[in-house]
Design a protein around this motif. Structure first.
Motif, PDB file in Angstrom:
ATOM      1  N   CYS A  25       0.975  -1.161  -0.078  1.00 55.76           N
ATOM      2  CA  CYS A  25      -0.035   0.077  -0.074  1.00 55.76           C
ATOM      3  C   CYS A  25       0.748   1.072   0.097  1.00 55.76           C
ATOM      4  O   CYS A  25       1.840   1.134   0.457  1.00 55.76           O
ATOM      5  CB  CYS A  25      -1.055   0.037   1.333  1.00 55.76           C
ATOM      6  N   THR A  26       0.435   2.441  -0.472  1.00 54.55           N
ATOM      7  CA  THR A  26       1.218   3.520  -0.633  1.00 54.55           C
ATOM      8  C   THR A  26       0.199   4.617   0.072  1.00 54.55           C
ATOM      9  O   THR A  26      -1.088   4.520  -0.233  1.00 54.55           O
ATOM     10  CB  THR A  26       1.427   4.110  -1.888  1.00 54.55           C
ATOM     11  N   GLU A  27       0.887   5.529   0.840  1.00 52.52           N
ATOM     12  CA  GLU A  27      -0.069   6.611   1.276  1.00 52.52           C
ATOM     13  C   GLU A  27       0.777   7.848   1.289  1.00 52.52           C
ATOM     14  O   GLU A  27       2.084   7.702   1.449  1.00 52.52           O
ATOM     15  CB  GLU A  27      -0.329   6.395   2.658  1.00 52.52           C
TER      16      GLU A  27
ATOM     17  N   GLN B 742       3.392   0.309   9.803  1.00 55.31           N
ATOM     18  CA  GLN B 742       3.702   0.751   8.339  1.00 55.31           C
ATOM     19  C   GLN B 742       4.854   0.673   8.094  1.00 55.31           C
ATOM     20  O   GLN B 742       5.525   2.096   7.972  1.00 55.31           O
ATOM     21  CB  GLN B 742       2.749   1.784   7.856  1.00 55.31           C
ATOM     22  N   TYR B 745       9.063   0.544   2.639  1.00 52.66           N
ATOM     23  CA  TYR B 745       9.807   0.038   1.623  1.00 52.66           C
ATOM     24  C   TYR B 745      10.510   0.914   0.848  1.00 52.66           C
ATOM     25  O   TYR B 745      11.770   0.567   0.690  1.00 52.66           O
ATOM     26  CB  TYR B 745       8.883  -0.791   0.915  1.00 52.66           C
ATOM     27  N   ARG B 761       4.841   7.203   0.964  1.00 53.49           N
ATOM     28  CA  ARG B 761       5.483   6.114   1.439  1.00 53.49           C
ATOM     29  C   ARG B 761       4.676   4.511   1.073  1.00 53.49           C
ATOM     30  O   ARG B 761       3.784   4.705   0.991  1.00 53.49           O
ATOM     31  CB  ARG B 761       5.606   6.014   3.023  1.00 53.49           C
ATOM     32  N   ARG B 762       5.617   3.834   0.420  1.00 54.23           N
ATOM     33  CA  ARG B 762       5.266   2.405  -0.003  1.00 54.23           C
ATOM     34  C   ARG B 762       5.614   1.480   1.016  1.00 54.23           C
ATOM     35  O   ARG B 762       6.743   1.403   1.666  1.00 54.23           O
ATOM     36  CB  ARG B 762       5.932   1.993  -1.448  1.00 54.23           C
ATOM     37  N   THR B 763       4.416   0.788   1.379  1.00 53.27           N
ATOM     38  CA  THR B 763       4.666  -0.091   2.425  1.00 53.27           C
ATOM     39  C   THR B 763       4.168  -1.666   2.050  1.00 53.27           C
ATOM     40  O   THR B 763       3.216  -1.690   1.139  1.00 53.27           O
ATOM     41  CB  THR B 763       3.712   0.118   3.586  1.00 53.27           C
ATOM     42  N   TYR B 764       5.099  -2.490   2.438  1.00 51.79           N
ATOM     43  CA  TYR B 764       4.668  -3.826   1.985  1.00 51.79           C
ATOM     44  C   TYR B 764       4.165  -4.545   3.352  1.00 51.79           C
ATOM     45  O   TYR B 764       4.853  -4.239   4.419  1.00 51.79           O
ATOM     46  CB  TYR B 764       5.726  -4.639   1.361  1.00 51.79           C
ATOM     47  N   PHE B 765       3.626  -5.733   3.088  1.00 53.57           N
ATOM     48  CA  PHE B 765       3.339  -6.367   4.519  1.00 53.57           C
ATOM     49  C   PHE B 765       2.688  -5.973   5.690  1.00 53.57           C
ATOM     50  O   PHE B 765       3.353  -5.617   6.780  1.00 53.57           O
ATOM     51  CB  PHE B 765       4.552  -7.284   4.886  1.00 53.57           C
ATOM     52  N   PRO B 766       1.438  -5.505   5.733  1.00 55.41           N
ATOM     53  CA  PRO B 766       0.667  -4.998   6.696  1.00 55.41           C
ATOM     54  C   PRO B 766       0.421  -6.170   7.851  1.00 55.41           C
ATOM     55  O   PRO B 766       1.259  -7.131   7.492  1.00 55.41           O
ATOM     56  CB  PRO B 766      -0.405  -4.346   6.356  1.00 55.41           C
TER      57      PRO B 766
END
Lengths: 287, 777
Positions: A25-27, B742, B745, B761-766
């Motif tokens: 996800c991106t935010e 969060q 990545y 901000r790009r996040t993997y794996f919540p």
């Protein structure tokens, strides 16, 4: 060949990113850990055919719609030639300052700019190279039509390197491709697009060089510049930087960012000299 | 080099003749699991309460006693019941000891004349603990388990590559039954290639690296597969969300055993389904698989032959049928395209263990290791104006054939090993085949760049004790790269000092060289690995590491502190702006002669045994790089320079049926090259491009100027075991990133439709729950 590879690898990234989208996800967030100090910027590319124009600005945040109003700053400018202080007439314009002094090839120029009431002094120095003339310039147009039915011609350019120390050149003309053992470029296929051709004389010192340049313009004006080392490294890094910019490029992480070269002490920007020779080619119609 | 090899052979012959017959009485043998007959690696053997030995990778040990007659032998191993044997020994003896598995038993530390041979900086996590640890989607992951140790760092979120004491993943030597592996991860690094069900033992050498290992400068991960159950066939089936696996082992005959395991990623199944539901014309899928097989034949007590095979690969498949609208190519356009990319390893080897006599053994191996990455794309284009078929293929790989021999000699005071090895490396940095045939065009291009390199090596390892309290490990590893005549001699030295029984002081120096390099792009391991050899311009990497450590043991809890400094030379990196798109030839895209300096202080409190086990680890480290042409020649932090790392792992057997596990990790954020400021640049172009249109330039004060947000994550796991009549079943429930942190990545800027630029901000794996079901029968 490069095109093929780029196509396939890009495809691969897309597929992998699709796979990872299941988890990712991106935010939008405020800029974190922003501890960079703002820098003052001095920009000046000068030659022997016109007075020196200097512009000043300051770094601003990338997010939002920030623009720096350079008119709010006043700068005291000193210009030196081979260590001697000059006293040119200085005029302020909306884009910066004009120093009414025509530099001379072979001389070294130093600029010191002090921002009033801050104590910030930007300092830079560069030596102006001698101009190099074009020996021969012929345009054969048109030669063929490309895939998009546009006419393409050939510009043959010949010039002689003086053979002194290492020299840096810039060739400014509208081109599609150049194929040469020393200087080669392809505006459609190169990873980094260089609007101009930048090269050194390392492999043809003191020799005459002949280039075949394919262009879509029948009689393009050709600007041959001999440029300083600062000019060369600045523009090389600038074009690499701009083609690798972080905005609108989510795949940026495939390459390392390119930092823009700067020769400004206590700030950033460039103060670099060049000597330009321009000419319109003789035209040979092929129709 | 030839002289060196010749002298080695002579020396080995001398030792066989000299020590083979003139020693005091030797008591040697094998220590095995009493149920499966698996050799137990690292088991402690104590002769008459004072003379100790530790079993090697074949479960083999050798000790020497001065006087013949009655002898008491105490054999112990973590997780097994200690046994004491009383024997009468009158001559050299070779014997097999069998231990019964047991839970909660104390580990026995050998004391007396021989300090326990724990290699400095070596990490050993029992495979049972690795299986118990919580992991992404419930699938045990060996590399992720080691990432929880001090001095071993993870890469980006979710990746299983390991960064050991300032090194990079390509600087780790990954060995699977002594066969080098080039690609040890799946899903771009989100899972390691080692299937835990078939693994018997894993050791990570990060400080002192014994001289028998060479070719990489950062660490050695030595993974040993099981030999197979000699008594009966055992099977294990696991079905999980992310992957499923099947493992079996058993006897083929009285003297021959086997293991086989296969693991497959399941996520392509829903992806195919989703693709089908979305549109019949688009199929996109990803999957990976691993296959391990091993056959062991014990000819007699003195000879054992084993054969290992591993195949693992990732696949991306994409098929599309579309009718694009375009201004070119005519009307009624129809495109059918298919894309397939496979990458992975295929390795195999044969090994022969021979016991000459009670003092000398030898291991001979021959095999191959192949890393491949092949992408194929086919496009069929039809329209009223033109038709064409386009085919493109890109291949990159490295193929090794190796042969090596290791010789081991045990005397009362010395343990000596020597070995010779030869590897032929065949690199293909790029092979491109492009063919387009159509009504208006006909192009056929084929390019392949082949680089061949030979690598010769030999080593000497010597272990001996000075009195009761000091033990010395020393050695030298010599490598020769004939194509450019590089030779490196790498001395290794470790000193153990045990002033009192519970306290061990350690010091070590290791020099190592690396002739095969990996080119990777910044921040991502999603692209194929590109292995390149040392050439005239790309010199072999080298590293010098000094390690000082102290270990103190109170009951079952071990306290360790290690301080280390590592200097690395001739490092390589991609030139800025270069990637796999534009490296032709590869040497033009490489920054060379980089230097690295890393230093750190590690604290570890570990409890390996008992109903509750685990560890607490903290590491402070600093990791810098310097290249003449990067960052204007100035030192900058490495992209995985994380000053602080804190890790906590806890496992509890609540009862025979329930096991609980927890892990928490905190690390400082990674540095990355990211601008937060922009400025107006200047350009001079008179031939058609207006400088007014030029976008603003971004300002970077230095390479890796920006530090990401801190990383932390809590994982939880619980296993429910039940022994049924014919099988044992286990439900595993897991929670990855339990409080949904969060973790970043990467970061990037994006222009919104209204023109505003925002920071993302790009996040993997919540938070990811997982469930798996395992049957053992």
């Amino acid at each position: 060949m490069i095109y093929i590879r780029k196509s396939s690898l890009s495809y691969q990234y897309v597929v992998i990113l699709v796979c990872m989208t299941f988890f990712s996800c991106t935010e939008i967030i405020p800029v974190v850990n922003d501890d960079e100090l703002d820098q003052y910027v001095l920009n000046c590319l000068f030659d022997h055919l016109q007075p020196i124009k200097v512009s000043f600005s300051k770094t601003v945040s990338i997010v939002g719609d920030n623009k720096y109003n350079s008119e709010q700053d006043d700068w005291d400018i000193l210009l030196f030639e081979n260590g001697m202080l000059l006293h040119p007439e200085i005029e302020r314009s909306t884009k910066g300052y004009v120093l009414y002094y025509w530099p001379k090839p072979g001389n070294t120029y130093r600029i010191e700019a002090e921002k009033e009431s801050t104590g910030v002094v930007l300092v830079a120095e560069d030596t102006m190279p001698y101009p190099v003339e074009i020996d021969q310039l012929v345009s054969y147009f048109p030669l063929y039509k490309d895939y998009y039915e546009s006419e393409v011609g050939l510009v043959q350019l010949k010039f002689t390197d003086p053979g002194n120390d290492i020299a840096y050149y810039e060739l400014d003309l509208s081109y599609i491709s150049v194929s040469h053992p020393v200087i080669s470029a392809n505006s459609e296929k190169d990873h980094v697009f260089y609007p101009t051709l930048l090269f050194t004389n390392e492999l043809f010192k003191g020799e005459t060089i002949e280039l075949n340049i394919y262009s879509q313009v029948a009689r393009p004006v050709v600007y041959l510049r001999s440029v300083s080392r600062n000019y060369f490294f600045y523009k090389k890094s600038l074009y690499g930087h701009l083609s690798n910019q972080n905005i609108d490029n989510e795949l940026l992480f495939t390459t390392e960012p390119v930092m823009v070269y700067s020769n400004i002490e206590n700030g950033i920007g460039v103060f670099a000299a060049y000597a330009e020779y321009s000419r319109i080619p003789d035209h040979v119609s092929t129709q | 080099m030839v002289k060196c090899v010749f002298s080695t052979v002579l020396f080995i012959s001398f030792l066989i003749n000299t020590y083979g017959s003139n020693n005091p009485v030797s008591v040697c043998g094998f220590v095995r699991d009493s149920i499966t007959s698996e050799p137990l690696i690292g088991a402690s053997v104590l002769l008459n309460g004072s003379i100790g030995a530790v079993t090697d990778y074949n479960g083999y040990f050798c000790g020497h006693i001065s006087n013949v007659g009655s002898l008491q032998i105490e054999v112990s191993f973590v997780g097994y019941q200690k046994r004491i044997f009383d024997l009468n020994v009158f001559r050299d003896t070779l014997i097999v000891f069998r231990l019964l598995p047991g839970i909660g038993l104390s580990e026995v530390e050998i004391s007396g004349s021989s300090v326990r041979r724990r290699d400095i900086g070596s990490l050993d996590i029992p495979i049972e603990q690795i299986i118990k640890m919580p992991s992404l989607s419930g699938e045990p992951d060996i590399l992720k388990a080691f990432q929880m140790m001090p001095g071993v760092q993870m890469g980006n979120e979710g990746t299983s590559g390991i960064y050991v004491r300032g090194g990079t993943p390509d600087q780790n030597l990954y060995l699977l039954d002594n066969i080098p592996l080039y690609n040890v991860s799946h899903m771009g690094g989100f899972m390691s290639a080692f299937d835990a069900s078939s693994v018997k033992k894993v050791n990570l050498y990060k400080g002192y690296i014994p001289a028998r290992y060479g070719g990489k400068i950062s660490s050695v991960l030595d993974v040993r597969l099981k030999d197979g159950n000699t008594q009966k066939r055992k099977q294990e089936l696991m079905v999980g969300v992310l992957a499923s696996r099947y493992f079996m082992e058993g006897p083929l005959s009285d003297k021959t055993t086997y293991i086989a395991s296969i693991r497959r990623c399941n996520i392509d199944l829903p992806m195919r389904l989703l693709s089908k539901l979305g549109s019949d014309d688009i199929i996109e899928a990803y999957t990976f698989m691993d296959f391990n097989a091993k056959i062991v034949h014990n000819i007699n007590l003195n000879n054992k032959i084993s054969s290992t095979f591993y195949y693992g690969r990732d696949v991306i498949i994409s098929k599309e049928k579309s009718k694009p609208s375009s201004i070119y190519g005519g009307d009624n356009r129809e495109i059918q395209s298919s894309y397939k990319n496979r990458w992975g390893n295929l390795v195999s080897a044969v090994n022969w263990l021979h016991v000459f006599n009670n003092s000398s053994t030898a291991d001979f191996s021959a095999g191959q290791s192949w890393y491949f990455s092949r992408a194929k794309e086919q496009i069929e284009f039809k329209s009223t104006q033109e038709n064409y078929d386009e085919y493109s293929m890109i291949y990159s790989g490295i193929s090794d054939f190796f042969v090596k021999g290791d010789f081991h000699f045990n005397t009362k005071k010395y343990q000596f090993s020597a070995g010779l090895g030869a590897v032929t490396h065949s690199f293909v940095p790029s092979e491109i085949n492009y063919d387009i045939t159509g009504s208006n065009v006909n192009i056929d291009i084929y390019n392949r760049e082949d680089v061949f390199a030979l690598e010769l090596s030999n080593y000497y390892d010597l272990e001996f004790s000075l009195g009761d309290k000091v033990s010395i490990l020393s050695g030298v590893h010599v490598m020769y790269w004939p194509s450019v005549s590089y030779v490196s001699a790498e001395p290794r030295l470790a000193v153990h000092f045990k002033p009192v029984n519970k306290l061990l002081l350690r010091g070590a120096y290791t020099r190592s060289s690396q002739y095969v390099h990996l080119l990777t792009s910044s921040g991502s391991r999603l692209i194929p690995d590109l292995w390149i050899p040392s050439t005239e311009s790309i010199k072999p990497q080298s590293a010098d590491q000094v390690n000082l450590g102290i270990t103190y043991k109170i009951h079952d809890i071990e306290f360790s502190i290690d301080g280390w400094i590592k200097n690395m030379n001739n490092l390589i990196a991609f030139k800025p702006g270069y990637s796999l798109y534009n490296l032709n030839p590869f040497e033009s895209a490489v920054e060379t002669e980089g230097r690295g300096e890393a230093r750190g202080l590690e604290f570890l409190v570990q409890k390996k045994i008992g109903r509750s086990s685990g560890w607490i680890a903290y590491c402070w480290s600093k990791n810098d790089r310097k290249f003449d042409n990067l960052n204007f020649g100035e030192v900058y932090p490495f992209k995985y320079d994380r000053p602080h790392e804190f890790k906590f792992v806890y496992m509890l057997d609540v009862s025979d049926r329930i096991a609980f596990s927890l892990s928490w990790i905190y690390t400082s954020g990674n540095p990355m090259t990211l601008s937060t400021k922009q400025y107006t640049a200047i350009d001079l172009v008179k031939s058609g491009v207006s400088s007014d249109d030029m976008p603003a330039a971004h300002y970077y004060s230095s390479v890796n100027n920006f530090r990401m947000e801190d990383y932390h994550r809590l994982d939880l796991g619980v296993d429910f075991h039940k022994q049924l009549k014919k099988y044992k079943r286990t439900y595993s429930l897991g929670l990855y990133n339990a409080y949904n942190r969060q973790n970043p990545y990467n970061y990037f800027y994006q222009r919104q439709p209204d023109g505003e630029v925002v920071f993302k901000r790009r996040t993997y794996f919540p938070i990811i729950p997982s469930v798996s079901y395992t049957l053992k029968f």
